[in-house]
Motif scaffolding. Sequence first.
Motif, PDB file in Angstrom:
ATOM      1  N   LYS A 166      69.577  32.621  20.758  1.00  0.00           N
ATOM      2  CA  LYS A 166      69.888  31.195  20.661  1.00  0.00           C
ATOM      3  C   LYS A 166      68.562  30.469  20.513  1.00  0.00           C
ATOM      4  O   LYS A 166      67.595  30.797  21.182  1.00  0.00           O
ATOM      5  CB  LYS A 166      70.622  30.709  21.906  1.00  0.00           C
ATOM      6  CG  LYS A 166      71.993  31.300  22.051  1.00  0.00           C
ATOM      7  CD  LYS A 166      72.670  30.831  23.325  1.00  0.00           C
ATOM      8  CE  LYS A 166      74.004  31.533  23.505  1.00  0.00           C
ATOM      9  NZ  LYS A 166      74.634  31.169  24.784  1.00  0.00           N
ATOM     10  N   VAL A 167      68.547  29.482  19.626  1.00  0.00           N
ATOM     11  CA  VAL A 167      67.320  28.720  19.379  1.00  0.00           C
ATOM     12  C   VAL A 167      67.684  27.250  19.178  1.00  0.00           C
ATOM     13  O   VAL A 167      68.648  26.933  18.487  1.00  0.00           O
ATOM     14  CB  VAL A 167      66.535  29.288  18.167  1.00  0.00           C
ATOM     15  CG1 VAL A 167      67.362  29.267  16.901  1.00  0.00           C
ATOM     16  CG2 VAL A 167      65.230  28.547  17.958  1.00  0.00           C
ATOM     17  N   PHE A 168      66.921  26.366  19.834  1.00  0.00           N
ATOM     18  CA  PHE A 168      67.163  24.933  19.677  1.00  0.00           C
ATOM     19  C   PHE A 168      66.910  24.516  18.231  1.00  0.00           C
ATOM     20  O   PHE A 168      65.967  24.998  17.582  1.00  0.00           O
ATOM     21  CB  PHE A 168      66.280  24.119  20.621  1.00  0.00           C
ATOM     22  CG  PHE A 168      66.663  24.256  22.060  1.00  0.00           C
ATOM     23  CD1 PHE A 168      67.925  23.870  22.501  1.00  0.00           C
ATOM     24  CD2 PHE A 168      65.778  24.784  22.979  1.00  0.00           C
ATOM     25  CE1 PHE A 168      68.285  23.993  23.832  1.00  0.00           C
ATOM     26  CE2 PHE A 168      66.130  24.911  24.313  1.00  0.00           C
ATOM     27  CZ  PHE A 168      67.388  24.514  24.742  1.00  0.00           C
ATOM     28  N   LEU A 169      67.728  23.621  17.734  1.00  0.00           N
ATOM     29  CA  LEU A 169      67.623  23.195  16.339  1.00  0.00           C
ATOM     30  C   LEU A 169      66.332  22.441  16.037  1.00  0.00           C
ATOM     31  O   LEU A 169      65.905  22.393  14.890  1.00  0.00           O
ATOM     32  CB  LEU A 169      68.827  22.334  15.957  1.00  0.00           C
ATOM     33  CG  LEU A 169      70.170  23.064  15.956  1.00  0.00           C
ATOM     34  CD1 LEU A 169      71.290  22.102  15.577  1.00  0.00           C
ATOM     35  CD2 LEU A 169      70.145  24.249  15.020  1.00  0.00           C
ATOM     36  N   ASP A 170      65.686  21.884  17.063  1.00  0.00           N
ATOM     37  CA  ASP A 170      64.429  21.175  16.811  1.00  0.00           C
ATOM     38  C   ASP A 170      63.214  22.105  16.821  1.00  0.00           C
ATOM     39  O   ASP A 170      62.098  21.673  16.592  1.00  0.00           O
ATOM     40  CB  ASP A 170      64.234  20.025  17.804  1.00  0.00           C
ATOM     41  CG  ASP A 170      64.184  20.492  19.257  1.00  0.00           C
ATOM     42  OD1 ASP A 170      64.364  21.694  19.519  1.00  0.00           O
ATOM     43  OD2 ASP A 170      63.968  19.627  20.131  1.00  0.00           O
ATOM     44  N   ASN A 171      63.434  23.396  17.039  1.00  0.00           N
ATOM     45  CA  ASN A 171      62.340  24.375  17.031  1.00  0.00           C
ATOM     46  C   ASN A 171      62.216  24.967  15.623  1.00  0.00           C
ATOM     47  O   ASN A 171      62.593  26.111  15.366  1.00  0.00           O
ATOM     48  CB  ASN A 171      62.597  25.463  18.075  1.00  0.00           C
ATOM     49  CG  ASN A 171      61.402  26.349  18.296  1.00  0.00           C
ATOM     50  OD1 ASN A 171      60.464  26.351  17.505  1.00  0.00           O
ATOM     51  ND2 ASN A 171      61.436  27.124  19.364  1.00  0.00           N
ATOM     52  N   LEU A 172      61.699  24.171  14.714  1.00  0.00           N
ATOM     53  CA  LEU A 172      61.638  24.569  13.302  1.00  0.00           C
ATOM     54  C   LEU A 172      60.798  25.812  13.034  1.00  0.00           C
ATOM     55  O   LEU A 172      61.198  26.660  12.229  1.00  0.00           O
ATOM     56  CB  LEU A 172      61.165  23.394  12.446  1.00  0.00           C
ATOM     57  CG  LEU A 172      62.106  22.182  12.450  1.00  0.00           C
ATOM     58  CD1 LEU A 172      61.529  21.054  11.598  1.00  0.00           C
ATOM     59  CD2 LEU A 172      63.493  22.554  11.982  1.00  0.00           C
ATOM     60  N   PRO A 173      59.623  25.989  13.691  1.00  0.00           N
ATOM     61  CA  PRO A 173      58.877  27.227  13.445  1.00  0.00           C
ATOM     62  C   PRO A 173      59.672  28.477  13.821  1.00  0.00           C
ATOM     63  O   PRO A 173      59.647  29.471  13.103  1.00  0.00           O
ATOM     64  CB  PRO A 173      57.627  27.074  14.324  1.00  0.00           C
ATOM     65  CG  PRO A 173      57.461  25.602  14.517  1.00  0.00           C
ATOM     66  CD  PRO A 173      58.863  25.057  14.555  1.00  0.00           C
ATOM     67  N   ALA A 174      60.418  28.428  14.932  1.00  0.00           N
ATOM     68  CA  ALA A 174      61.214  29.586  15.349  1.00  0.00           C
ATOM     69  C   ALA A 174      62.355  29.827  14.371  1.00  0.00           C
ATOM     70  O   ALA A 174      62.609  30.973  13.976  1.00  0.00           O
ATOM     71  CB  ALA A 174      61.755  29.377  16.765  1.00  0.00           C
ATOM     72  N   LEU A 175      63.043  28.769  13.950  1.00  0.00           N
ATOM     73  CA  LEU A 175      64.137  28.924  12.974  1.00  0.00           C
ATOM     74  C   LEU A 175      63.620  29.561  11.684  1.00  0.00           C
ATOM     75  O   LEU A 175      64.253  30.455  11.125  1.00  0.00           O
ATOM     76  CB  LEU A 175      64.782  27.566  12.678  1.00  0.00           C
ATOM     77  CG  LEU A 175      65.661  26.986  13.778  1.00  0.00           C
ATOM     78  CD1 LEU A 175      65.932  25.508  13.525  1.00  0.00           C
ATOM     79  CD2 LEU A 175      66.961  27.763  13.878  1.00  0.00           C
ATOM     80  N   LYS A 176      62.467  29.111  11.224  1.00  0.00           N
ATOM     81  CA  LYS A 176      61.867  29.664   9.997  1.00  0.00           C
ATOM     82  C   LYS A 176      61.533  31.148  10.184  1.00  0.00           C
ATOM     83  O   LYS A 176      61.796  31.970   9.306  1.00  0.00           O
ATOM     84  CB  LYS A 176      60.608  28.865   9.654  1.00  0.00           C
ATOM     85  CG  LYS A 176      59.952  29.274   8.371  1.00  0.00           C
ATOM     86  CD  LYS A 176      58.734  28.399   8.083  1.00  0.00           C
ATOM     87  CE  LYS A 176      57.986  28.932   6.894  1.00  0.00           C
ATOM     88  NZ  LYS A 176      56.758  28.199   6.646  1.00  0.00           N
ATOM     89  N   LEU A 177      60.979  31.488  11.341  1.00  0.00           N
ATOM     90  CA  LEU A 177      60.638  32.880  11.638  1.00  0.00           C
ATOM     91  C   LEU A 177      61.885  33.768  11.635  1.00  0.00           C
ATOM     92  O   LEU A 177      61.904  34.828  11.008  1.00  0.00           O
ATOM     93  CB  LEU A 177      59.934  32.976  12.993  1.00  0.00           C
ATOM     94  CG  LEU A 177      59.718  34.374  13.572  1.00  0.00           C
ATOM     95  CD1 LEU A 177      58.802  35.202  12.676  1.00  0.00           C
ATOM     96  CD2 LEU A 177      59.141  34.271  14.980  1.00  0.00           C
TER      97      LEU A 177
END
Length: 173
Positions: free
Chosen positions: A92-103
């Motif tokens: 699960k990843v917060f939607l405002d954590n863009l670097p993690a989403l990209k990774l």
Amino acid sequence: MDMSSRIKLAYEVYVGEHIEKPPGIKRPIILQVRCIDPAERRMVGYVVLSKEHSITFIYVSPGYRRRGIGTQLLRLLLNEAKKLGINFILLKVFLDNLPALKLYRKLNFRFLGFTRRKGKTAAVMGIYLGNRRLIPVLLSLASIFVPILDMLPKHVKSSLLRRLFFVAKSILS
């Protein structure tokens, strides 16, 4: 401290419960990968996989970010998980954590749905590590089931997930 981009780092893989858990980790873990800076003699990053095959924590120290450490930590974890026979990993990843989403997208994690955590919206993502072609199709249907599961009482959800796990295990065998 001179932080040149050519630092020699070491990676350590631990299978099973390790005596020295990273800070903040309380749940039982089955796999963790650490990044060590030998010059500083300290851990500068780690990723942890829980018994439920969920990535519960990934961290890279601020001075070491944007150097590919998170990517390497996750790749090592995914390779080791595959060797252990783990076919699917969630996070699960917060939607405002863009670097993690990209990774996670770069490493082929797929969006499965959304949930609420700590009052914020988080994406539920997963990656299939096996080689069966039907499973990715089934995973695409998970976006329908994840919100429904989140609405169920904990004891019902646990029972249902246990049953689904055994069904999936029999399909994969």
